[in-house]
Design a protein around this motif. Sequence first.
Motif, PDB file in Angstrom:
ATOM      1  N   LEU A 166       0.817  -1.209   0.000  1.00 18.74           N
ATOM      2  CA  LEU A 166       0.000   0.000   0.000  1.00 18.74           C
ATOM      3  C   LEU A 166       0.856   1.267   0.000  1.00 18.74           C
ATOM      4  O   LEU A 166       0.632   2.186  -0.788  1.00 18.74           O
ATOM      5  CB  LEU A 166      -0.940   0.007   1.215  1.00 18.74           C
ATOM      6  N   GLY A 167       1.834   1.320   0.895  1.00 19.26           N
ATOM      7  CA  GLY A 167       2.688   2.506   0.978  1.00 19.26           C
ATOM      8  C   GLY A 167       3.485   2.725  -0.289  1.00 19.26           C
ATOM      9  O   GLY A 167       3.591   3.849  -0.788  1.00 19.26           O
ATOM     10  N   THR A 168       4.040   1.627  -0.829  1.00 17.76           N
ATOM     11  CA  THR A 168       4.816   1.724  -2.068  1.00 17.76           C
ATOM     12  C   THR A 168       3.944   2.183  -3.226  1.00 17.76           C
ATOM     13  O   THR A 168       4.339   3.042  -4.032  1.00 17.76           O
ATOM     14  CB  THR A 168       5.445   0.358  -2.397  1.00 17.76           C
ATOM     15  N   LEU A 169       2.738   1.610  -3.324  1.00 16.56           N
ATOM     16  CA  LEU A 169       1.826   1.982  -4.408  1.00 16.56           C
ATOM     17  C   LEU A 169       1.405   3.443  -4.289  1.00 16.56           C
ATOM     18  O   LEU A 169       1.386   4.181  -5.290  1.00 16.56           O
ATOM     19  CB  LEU A 169       0.596   1.076  -4.386  1.00 16.56           C
ATOM     20  N   ALA A 186       1.232   8.260 -17.338  1.00 16.22           N
ATOM     21  CA  ALA A 186       1.278   7.484 -16.099  1.00 16.22           C
ATOM     22  C   ALA A 186       0.020   6.654 -15.918  1.00 16.22           C
ATOM     23  O   ALA A 186       0.087   5.473 -15.544  1.00 16.22           O
ATOM     24  CB  ALA A 186       1.476   8.423 -14.904  1.00 16.22           C
ATOM     25  N   ILE A 187      -1.149   7.237 -16.169  1.00 17.62           N
ATOM     26  CA  ILE A 187      -2.397   6.497 -15.964  1.00 17.62           C
ATOM     27  C   ILE A 187      -2.548   5.390 -16.990  1.00 17.62           C
ATOM     28  O   ILE A 187      -3.038   4.291 -16.682  1.00 17.62           O
ATOM     29  CB  ILE A 187      -3.615   7.460 -15.993  1.00 17.62           C
ATOM     30  N   VAL A 188      -2.124   5.633 -18.244  1.00 18.47           N
ATOM     31  CA  VAL A 188      -2.169   4.579 -19.259  1.00 18.47           C
ATOM     32  C   VAL A 188      -1.262   3.418 -18.859  1.00 18.47           C
ATOM     33  O   VAL A 188      -1.639   2.245 -18.949  1.00 18.47           O
ATOM     34  CB  VAL A 188      -1.773   5.143 -20.640  1.00 18.47           C
ATOM     35  N   THR A 189      -0.054   3.746 -18.409  1.00 17.49           N
ATOM     36  CA  THR A 189       0.880   2.711 -17.974  1.00 17.49           C
ATOM     37  C   THR A 189       0.319   1.915 -16.804  1.00 17.49           C
ATOM     38  O   THR A 189       0.365   0.670 -16.794  1.00 17.49           O
ATOM     39  CB  THR A 189       2.225   3.344 -17.560  1.00 17.49           C
ATOM     40  N   PHE A 190      -0.234   2.623 -15.824  1.00 16.24           N
ATOM     41  CA  PHE A 190      -0.765   1.970 -14.627  1.00 16.24           C
ATOM     42  C   PHE A 190      -1.935   1.043 -14.963  1.00 16.24           C
ATOM     43  O   PHE A 190      -1.984  -0.107 -14.518  1.00 16.24           O
ATOM     44  CB  PHE A 190      -1.200   3.036 -13.618  1.00 16.24           C
ATOM     45  N   THR A 193      -0.820  -1.973 -17.164  1.00 21.03           N
ATOM     46  CA  THR A 193       0.018  -2.885 -16.379  1.00 21.03           C
ATOM     47  C   THR A 193      -0.831  -3.723 -15.434  1.00 21.03           C
ATOM     48  O   THR A 193      -0.594  -4.929 -15.265  1.00 21.03           O
ATOM     49  CB  THR A 193       1.063  -2.094 -15.578  1.00 21.03           C
ATOM     50  N   GLY A 194      -1.821  -3.100 -14.812  1.00 21.87           N
ATOM     51  CA  GLY A 194      -2.669  -3.826 -13.867  1.00 21.87           C
ATOM     52  C   GLY A 194      -3.821  -4.561 -14.491  1.00 21.87           C
ATOM     53  O   GLY A 194      -4.610  -5.204 -13.780  1.00 21.87           O
ATOM     54  N   PHE A 206       5.025  -5.117 -19.571  1.00 16.58           N
ATOM     55  CA  PHE A 206       5.776  -4.723 -20.768  1.00 16.58           C
ATOM     56  C   PHE A 206       4.917  -3.850 -21.681  1.00 16.58           C
ATOM     57  O   PHE A 206       5.347  -2.787 -22.139  1.00 16.58           O
ATOM     58  CB  PHE A 206       6.239  -5.963 -21.526  1.00 16.58           C
ATOM     59  N   TRP A 207       3.681  -4.280 -21.911  1.00 19.04           N
ATOM     60  CA  TRP A 207       2.794  -3.514 -22.790  1.00 19.04           C
ATOM     61  C   TRP A 207       2.382  -2.199 -22.139  1.00 19.04           C
ATOM     62  O   TRP A 207       2.160  -1.203 -22.835  1.00 19.04           O
ATOM     63  CB  TRP A 207       1.584  -4.357 -23.163  1.00 19.04           C
ATOM     64  N   GLY A 208       2.278  -2.193 -20.815  1.00 16.08           N
ATOM     65  CA  GLY A 208       1.992  -0.936 -20.127  1.00 16.08           C
ATOM     66  C   GLY A 208       3.105   0.069 -20.330  1.00 16.08           C
ATOM     67  O   GLY A 208       2.853   1.269 -20.548  1.00 16.08           O
ATOM     68  N   LEU A 209       4.350  -0.412 -20.274  1.00 17.15           N
ATOM     69  CA  LEU A 209       5.496   0.468 -20.500  1.00 17.15           C
ATOM     70  C   LEU A 209       5.495   1.011 -21.928  1.00 17.15           C
ATOM     71  O   LEU A 209       5.697   2.216 -22.153  1.00 17.15           O
ATOM     72  CB  LEU A 209       6.794  -0.296 -20.228  1.00 17.15           C
TER      73      LEU A 209
END
Length: 223
Positions: A166-169, A186-190, A193-194, A206-209
């Motif tokens: 939680l803290g890291t996220l 950032a939001i597209v990557t997040f 990725t998730g 990888f595709w998120g990046l």
Amino acid sequence: LWPTLAVPGVLVTGLGLAFAQGQINLNDIPLTPAMPVFTAPAFSLTTLIGVGIPLFIITMATQNLPGVAVLRAAGYQPDSSPLISWTGGASLLLAPFGGFALNMAAISAAVCIGPDAHADPRRRYTAGMAAGIFYTIMGIFGATVTGVFNALPSALVIALAGIALLGTLAGGLASAFADSRHRDAAIVTFLLTGSGITLLGIAGPFWGLIAGLITLKLTAPNQ
């Protein structure tokens, strides 16, 4: 009240509840240490193309690159060249014993450089050293650790992992969205990725990046 003890507290509480409900089975946990077994290297072009190259791309894109980014986001300015050289060299030497794909471990890096690791950023390296020692012990008793996790209710393991991150996220999201020029990327990557998407045998990080870099190029071409 005690952020540092939050995760151990959840673990102890969850173990107590699971034990009281009879959801823990300790009968099949092996207690013997693992021994390294040498596996002679053998070249295979099919394996190189089908496993080696995708594994290299995934490791670089989902661990090494985010690992360096996490360090820089925390205020550190590491020289990535020797870091990649050391992990790559260690992988080469330890691969015949099963120790392949050693990398920057983005999530571990994020946990070890957070404020909870040490109030002084210059002393947080001790968290990385402690993590390395515990990882070594867990590797030696890998079968025991696996048996312990298999004996625990899956809900407890998932909850523990989620609370630990939680803290890291929160810190990562705050840093990613701090600059308005980078928010879309950032939001597209997040989100990608998730999403859990897998394409061409390569997972979402990888595709998120890739999608994040494309979005950044389109929305902030000068970055």
